[in-house]
Design a protein around this motif. Structure first.
Motif, PDB file in Angstrom:
ATOM      1  N   VAL A   1       3.267   4.368  -7.273  1.00  0.00           N
ATOM      2  CA  VAL A   1       3.468   3.717  -5.635  1.00  0.00           C
ATOM      3  C   VAL A   1       2.776   2.522  -5.927  1.00  0.00           C
ATOM      4  O   VAL A   1       3.225   1.642  -5.210  1.00  0.00           O
ATOM      5  CB  VAL A   1       3.202   4.811  -4.917  1.00  0.00           C
ATOM      6  N   ALA A   2       1.561   2.583  -6.422  1.00  0.00           N
ATOM      7  CA  ALA A   2       0.798   1.308  -6.299  1.00  0.00           C
ATOM      8  C   ALA A   2       1.508  -0.026  -7.215  1.00  0.00           C
ATOM      9  O   ALA A   2       1.633  -1.147  -6.696  1.00  0.00           O
ATOM     10  CB  ALA A   2      -0.739   1.616  -6.938  1.00  0.00           C
ATOM     11  N   ALA A   3       1.833   0.445  -8.279  1.00  0.00           N
ATOM     12  CA  ALA A   3       2.512  -0.581  -9.232  1.00  0.00           C
ATOM     13  C   ALA A   3       3.936  -0.884  -8.473  1.00  0.00           C
ATOM     14  O   ALA A   3       4.356  -1.918  -8.513  1.00  0.00           O
ATOM     15  CB  ALA A   3       2.930  -0.312 -10.605  1.00  0.00           C
TER      16      ALA A   3
ATOM     17  N   GLY B   1      -5.999  -4.057  -7.683  1.00  0.00           N
ATOM     18  CA  GLY B   1      -6.088  -2.668  -7.408  1.00  0.00           C
ATOM     19  C   GLY B   1      -5.206  -1.725  -8.173  1.00  0.00           C
ATOM     20  O   GLY B   1      -5.708  -0.833  -8.749  1.00  0.00           O
ATOM     21  N   VAL B   2      -3.912  -2.097  -8.625  1.00  0.00           N
ATOM     22  CA  VAL B   2      -3.027  -1.299  -9.512  1.00  0.00           C
ATOM     23  C   VAL B   2      -3.735  -1.247 -10.957  1.00  0.00           C
ATOM     24  O   VAL B   2      -3.943  -0.113 -11.429  1.00  0.00           O
ATOM     25  CB  VAL B   2      -1.697  -2.062  -9.937  1.00  0.00           C
ATOM     26  N   VAL B   3      -4.267  -2.521 -11.312  1.00  0.00           N
ATOM     27  CA  VAL B   3      -5.215  -2.219 -12.670  1.00  0.00           C
ATOM     28  C   VAL B   3      -6.110  -1.426 -12.626  1.00  0.00           C
ATOM     29  O   VAL B   3      -6.510  -0.723 -13.509  1.00  0.00           O
ATOM     30  CB  VAL B   3      -5.385  -3.899 -13.047  1.00  0.00           C
ATOM     31  N   VAL B   4      -7.179  -1.567 -11.441  1.00  0.00           N
ATOM     32  CA  VAL B   4      -8.143  -0.747 -11.213  1.00  0.00           C
ATOM     33  C   VAL B   4      -7.999   0.731 -11.035  1.00  0.00           C
ATOM     34  O   VAL B   4      -8.233   1.769 -11.911  1.00  0.00           O
ATOM     35  CB  VAL B   4      -8.974  -1.089 -10.198  1.00  0.00           C
ATOM     36  N   LEU B   5      -6.895   0.911 -10.396  1.00  0.00           N
ATOM     37  CA  LEU B   5      -6.330   2.432 -10.184  1.00  0.00           C
ATOM     38  C   LEU B   5      -5.746   2.989 -11.528  1.00  0.00           C
ATOM     39  O   LEU B   5      -6.122   4.112 -11.966  1.00  0.00           O
ATOM     40  CB  LEU B   5      -5.192   2.364  -9.078  1.00  0.00           C
TER      41      LEU B   5
END
Length: 169
Positions: free
Chosen positions: A103-105, A144-148
């Motif tokens: 979902v983030a991506a 945020g996607v990368v960190v998640l």
């Protein structure tokens, strides 16, 4: 637009976003159970039709203006293709990335595409130029996607049987 109306629209947008992980989770299990993501995509779309048709009838929505079909640009018919793409990729990727990772991506992809649509006024939408604030927001979203994902444990999904047993079906 009033501030109450704006708040209502934002709440409805949050609800629309909240159903995406639910759809991804349900369809992922359906895909495993049916043996292939494309079968689950078909079933999902058929269920959509089965829900939508009675709703159209109950709300007494008038028949569409079919004359539009002959005059419309070809790209207006691509929405169904995008839907199949999204549902199928959600089925495949949610078990692999995790629902939150998928979902983030997906939201990051939606944001980047949305910025392009707005900036260039594509698909008949009004132009809303990209500015520093929008670019920074999108950059933070991608970060945020990368960190998640960097802090997610990625495991290959198990066989369909084990998922079905855990779900109680």
């Amino acid at each position: 637009m009033s501030s109450m109306q704006s708040i209502l629209y934002l709440v409805l947008a949050v609800v629309a976003g909240a159903v995406v992980p639910l759809q991804a989770g349900a369809n992922a299990l359906l895909g495993r159970g049916l043996g292939h993501p494309l079968w689950a995509t078909l079933v999902s779309l058929l269920v959509s039709i089965a829900v939508l048709l009675p709703l159209l009838l109950a709300l007494r929505i008038p028949m569409p203006a079919f004359g539009f079909a002959a005059k419309a640009p070809a790209w207006v018919w691509t929405g169904g293709i995008y839907g199949v793409c999204f549902i199928s990729l959600a089925l495949i990727l949610a078990p692999r990335l995790g629902v939150s990772g998928f979902v983030a991506a997906a939201v990051a992809g939606q944001m980047l595409a949305s910025l392009a649509l707005d900036h260039f006024g594509l698909m008949g939408l009004p132009e809303r130029p990209l500015n520093m604030g929008k670019a920074l927001g999108a950059l933070l979203l991608v970060a945020g996607v990368v960190v998640l994902q960097a802090f997610s444990v990625v495991e290959a999904p198990g066989p369909a049987g084990s998922m079905l047993e855990r779900s109680g079906t």
